[in-house]
Scaffold this motif. Structure first.
Motif, PDB file in Angstrom:
ATOM      1  N   LEU A 138      10.144  18.095 -16.453  1.00 34.47           N
ATOM      2  CA  LEU A 138      10.841  19.354 -16.709  1.00 34.47           C
ATOM      3  C   LEU A 138      10.101  20.191 -17.745  1.00 34.47           C
ATOM      4  N   SER A 155       7.363  22.114 -16.157  1.00 38.38           N
ATOM      5  CA  SER A 155       7.721  22.946 -15.005  1.00 38.38           C
ATOM      6  C   SER A 155       7.768  24.415 -15.408  1.00 38.38           C
ATOM      7  N   VAL A 195      11.062  26.646 -17.134  1.00 36.76           N
ATOM      8  CA  VAL A 195      11.946  25.866 -17.987  1.00 36.76           C
ATOM      9  C   VAL A 195      11.682  26.239 -19.448  1.00 36.76           C
ATOM     10  N   VAL A 208      16.566  27.554 -18.092  1.00 37.24           N
ATOM     11  CA  VAL A 208      15.480  28.207 -17.367  1.00 37.24           C
ATOM     12  C   VAL A 208      15.531  29.705 -17.622  1.00 37.24           C
ATOM     13  N   LEU A 214      14.404  27.684  -8.937  1.00 40.93           N
ATOM     14  CA  LEU A 214      15.047  26.393  -9.152  1.00 40.93           C
ATOM     15  C   LEU A 214      14.684  25.400  -8.055  1.00 40.93           C
ATOM     16  N   ILE A 271      11.660  23.396  -9.062  1.00 37.09           N
ATOM     17  CA  ILE A 271      12.021  22.412 -10.093  1.00 37.09           C
ATOM     18  C   ILE A 271      12.781  21.244  -9.471  1.00 37.09           C
ATOM     19  N   GLU A 272      13.692  21.551  -8.547  1.00 37.65           N
ATOM     20  CA  GLU A 272      14.477  20.488  -7.913  1.00 37.65           C
ATOM     21  C   GLU A 272      13.598  19.568  -7.078  1.00 37.65           C
ATOM     22  N   ARG A 274      10.472  18.911  -7.531  1.00 38.76           N
ATOM     23  CA  ARG A 274       9.645  18.092  -8.423  1.00 38.76           C
ATOM     24  C   ARG A 274      10.450  16.926  -8.995  1.00 38.76           C
TER      25      ARG A 274
END
Length: 289
Positions: free
Chosen positions: A78, A81, A84, A122, A128, A131-132, A134
């Motif tokens: 995170l 990323s 974030v 974020v 998003l 990110i999800e 990953r």
């Protein structure tokens, strides 16, 4: 338009010199006190709701069942990323301490699964989905939830309370108007002989209305300012000691704009009383005399 405010000394003596002999100032003071307190509560709730909504718009949580071992790995993913702005990993030990408040010693049992939890913020407009994906590559059973959705019932309750507060302000304003109508009609009955004499020498209904309107407006101004001053003292004492509430709201419960609105309320109540008194007295004079 405001000529009725500047009555001559002779006109003032027609209705008596005592301005606080009747119950009108006291009734208006009680209404003004209640209106300012309730309006301040509504404004504080509105500010708190706005701050919470803004803070939760970009805050999300990652939950991974039995994922304590992956906590640092997911946290590192995170941090690196795009979009974030900050993360807050919550270790399993902290989660179990929180659960112990309700479950007692059972919260420490290894038979009780406790998920790994990471809160992260974020930028607005961040992707998003990237990110999800990953996070799911590291923990397929991970679940991302928006904190705004989780706290939606709380935000809805705050908005309902805010609406109730502003609704009560309107109801109290209506009650104050009704009290002014009763006071105006009582004043007409008390001074009926004076009214008949003045009519006999050529005074118009509007001239007589100005006399009653001025007296009731002064009573309302004294009462509303007195009630608002008492409310201001209560609010000052409350906001001075309400540090916890201020921290939850992310700042002062009431802004400078809110203070100006609250200061204008007794003036608005006085204008309402003057207008209602004028309407009620003029209507009564035209109907009965």
């Amino acid at each position: 338009m405001f000529a009725w405010l500047f009555a001559s000394p002779a006109d003032r003596r027609l209705l008596g010199s005592g301005q606080l002999r009747g119950p009108t100032p006291w009734v208006i003071a009680i209404m003004s006190f209640s209106i300012v307190i309730i309006a301040a509560t509504g404004l504080a709730l509105a500010n708190m709701t706005s701050v919470l909504t803004g803070a939760l718009e970009t805050r999300y949580s990652v939950q991974v069942q039995n994922g304590s071992a992956k906590l640092e790995t997911i946290a590192d993913a995170l941090r690196s990323s795009a979009g974030v702005t900050g993360i807050q990993p919550i270790p399993e030990s902290d989660m179990r301490k929180t659960l112990a408040r309700w479950l007692g010693d059972e919260a420490q049992s290894r038979d009780l699964p406790v998920p790994a939890l990471i809160n992260f913020d974020v930028h607005k407009g961040a992707d998003l989905g990237v990110i999800e994906r990953r996070i799911r590559s590291l923990a397929p059973d991970a679940r991302i939830t928006a904190q705004q959705e989780s706290l939606a019932p709380l935000l809805r309750s705050l908005r309902i309370l805010q609406s109730v507060a502003f609704g009560l302000v309107l109801l109290l304003g209506a009650a104050a108007a009704a009290a002014v109508v009763l006071a105006a009609r009582g004043a007409l009955d008390t001074h009926r002989f004076t009214i008949e004499v003045m009519h006999g020498i050529g005074a118009t209904d509007l001239q007589l209305t100005h006399l009653f309107q001025r007296r009731i407006a002064i009573d309302a101004l004294v009462g509303s300012l007195g009630g608002a001053a008492c409310a201001a003292i209560i609010l000052f004492l409350f906001t001075t000691g309400a540090s916890i509430a201020g921290e939850l709201a992310g700042g002062p419960l009431l802004s400078a704009t809110d203070a100006v609105v609250l200061l204008l309320l007794p003036i608005a109540l006085t204008l309402l009383a003057a207008w209602v008194a004028r309407t009620a007295v003029l209507a009564a004079l035209r109907q009965t005399l």
